[in-house]
Every structure is written in structure tokens, then in C-alpha cells.
Design a protein around this motif. Sequence first.
Motif, PDB file in Angstrom:
ATOM      1  N   ASP A   1       0.865  -1.182   0.000  1.00 37.01           N
ATOM      2  CA  ASP A   1       0.000   0.000   0.000  1.00 37.01           C
ATOM      3  C   ASP A   1       0.906   1.239   0.000  1.00 37.01           C
ATOM      4  O   ASP A   1       1.492   1.559   1.026  1.00 37.01           O
ATOM      5  N   ARG A   2       1.060   1.856  -1.154  1.00 34.74           N
ATOM      6  CA  ARG A   2       1.976   2.971  -1.420  1.00 34.74           C
ATOM      7  C   ARG A   2       3.431   2.509  -1.464  1.00 34.74           C
ATOM      8  O   ARG A   2       3.866   1.680  -0.670  1.00 34.74           O
ATOM      9  N   TYR A   3       4.168   3.113  -2.398  1.00 35.58           N
ATOM     10  CA  TYR A   3       5.596   2.777  -2.559  1.00 35.58           C
ATOM     11  C   TYR A   3       6.269   3.964  -3.228  1.00 35.58           C
ATOM     12  O   TYR A   3       5.872   5.119  -2.972  1.00 35.58           O
ATOM     13  N   VAL A   4       7.219   3.716  -4.102  1.00 40.01           N
ATOM     14  CA  VAL A   4       8.068   4.796  -4.601  1.00 40.01           C
ATOM     15  C   VAL A   4       7.288   5.860  -5.395  1.00 40.01           C
ATOM     16  O   VAL A   4       7.652   7.041  -5.380  1.00 40.01           O
ATOM     17  N   ASP A   5       6.182   5.477  -6.027  1.00 37.48           N
ATOM     18  CA  ASP A   5       5.400   6.481  -6.769  1.00 37.48           C
ATOM     19  C   ASP A   5       4.779   7.519  -5.831  1.00 37.48           C
ATOM     20  O   ASP A   5       4.528   8.650  -6.255  1.00 37.48           O
ATOM     21  N   SER A   6       4.530   7.139  -4.569  1.00 31.03           N
ATOM     22  CA  SER A   6       4.048   8.139  -3.606  1.00 31.03           C
ATOM     23  C   SER A   6       5.116   9.199  -3.380  1.00 31.03           C
ATOM     24  O   SER A   6       4.805  10.379  -3.240  1.00 31.03           O
TER      25      SER A   6
END
Length: 208
Positions: A96-101
Motif C-alpha cells: 500500500d503505497r511505494y516509490v510512486d508516492s
Amino acid sequence: MSRGKFITFEGCDGCGKSTQLRLLSEYLTKNGIEHIFTREPGGGKISESIREILLNGKNSEMTDECEALLYAASRVQHLADRVEPALSSGKLVVCDRYVDSSFAYQAFARGLGFDFISKINSFALEKYLPDCTVFFDLTPEQAFVRKHGADENDRLEQAGMAFHKKVYEGYKTLAEKYPERIAVINAAQTPEQIAKEVIQTLKAKNCL
Ligand SMILES: Nc1ncnc2c1ncn2[C@@H]1O[C@H](COP(=O)(O)OP(=O)(O)OP(=O)(O)O)[C@@H](O)[C@H]1O
Ligand SMILES: [Mg+2]
């Protein structure tokens, strides 16, 4: 045993990520697909300590650059603690959320720039690029109305709407830049319809 696939869920605050994690979990369990769900910092001792520094009100003088570096550091530790062990034992990992966040919030909305965020996240981008990233496409205005009701539209400004609009535009830019990796799903549908499209997408990407 083959290595597990790495999937990430992205989108603005309140776009339905947690709801879809729940629905995907039901599907995976029903179909006997071994998986873990995680989110940074993921409960690891070191990542949690870094998070404490990030959230501590006493650290209000922290620069945006320092904040971005600490998120990147916490990410590397979370990969080692939670993601790698699961992937190497053949499990599907949904994060749930990763580098694109970091790109959407820090590079675009805070204005630190794409190159700086790429550079400090190069370990994650080079060694742990997701097999598929699902972007739940819901504008911040739609998310706000969902949360507060249509009558509360005049409160939009107070909710930092300008910032969230930049985050949203950041995600759209990323989806255009990485069409192979990032699947865009219209998140203004019923949860069941969205869940169906998530499963179709993951199958098409050979992740299921
Ligand atoms: N498809 C949908 N249609 C209508 N309401 C929805 C839908 N999906 C989720 N919701 C509702 O919208 C709210 C936000 O959903 P959810 O918590 O899943 O979003 P999120 O992306 O995980 O948010 P956050 O970024 O805060 O973690 C919840 O009240 C949820 O019940
Ligand atoms: Mg959530």
C-alpha cells in the motif's frame, strides 16, 4: 520455486486503496494464492524508528530534502525486512503505497523534482521495481466529497486542496511516463467493479 510478484497500490488520499486491499485479499485467500500485504514502514524496528523521527512534532524544522531521504531510507529497510523474504519464498507481495508516492508527493507536490527523488530511490527503482502498480484514479475533489458529503464543498480550500491537486497531477504524469508498469483504474465505480478490474489487470500482467 519461482520468485513472487511485487504489486503496489497508489493514488490520492481516500481513493479506496485500503478497501481494494481488503477485496483483493479475499480473492487471493479464496484462490489459495500465497501473499502478504504490507505498507511502509511495515512494522520493522528500524523503519519504525525512522517513522518516529518523521512524525515527531519536535522535528518541524526538518527540510523537505531530509524528509524525502528518510522516507527513502525507511523504504530500503522495509524491502529487506518484509518484501524480500516474501518474494524469495514465492509469495505475492502487495504494498500500500511505494516509490510512486514519493514521486507524487515529494517530487511533484513539494517540488523537489523528479531527478532528486529518482536518485535517492535508485536502490528501490533498480532492484525492486514493481511488476505492476495500480493507480486508483480518483480526483481529490471526488475523494473529499466521498469523505465529507457533497454539501461540504466550501471546505475544499481548508483541506489543502491545492496540494492534493498537485499530487493527483503528479500521479497522472507518472502513469503517462510508465504505461507499461502503471495500470490506471477508474476509482469512481463501485468497490466490486473496481476489484474486478484489479484482478483482470493483475492477470493480464501475469501477476496472478
Ligand atoms: N468504490 C467506492 N465507492 C464509494 N466509496 C468508497 C469506495 N471505495 C472506498 N470507499 C470509501 O471511501 C473512503 C476511503 O476509502 P479507503 O480508506 O479505502 O481509501 P484509502 O485510499 O485507503 O485512503 P488513505 O489514503 O486515507 O489510506 C472509505 O470511507 C471507504 O469506505
Ligand atoms: Mg488506506
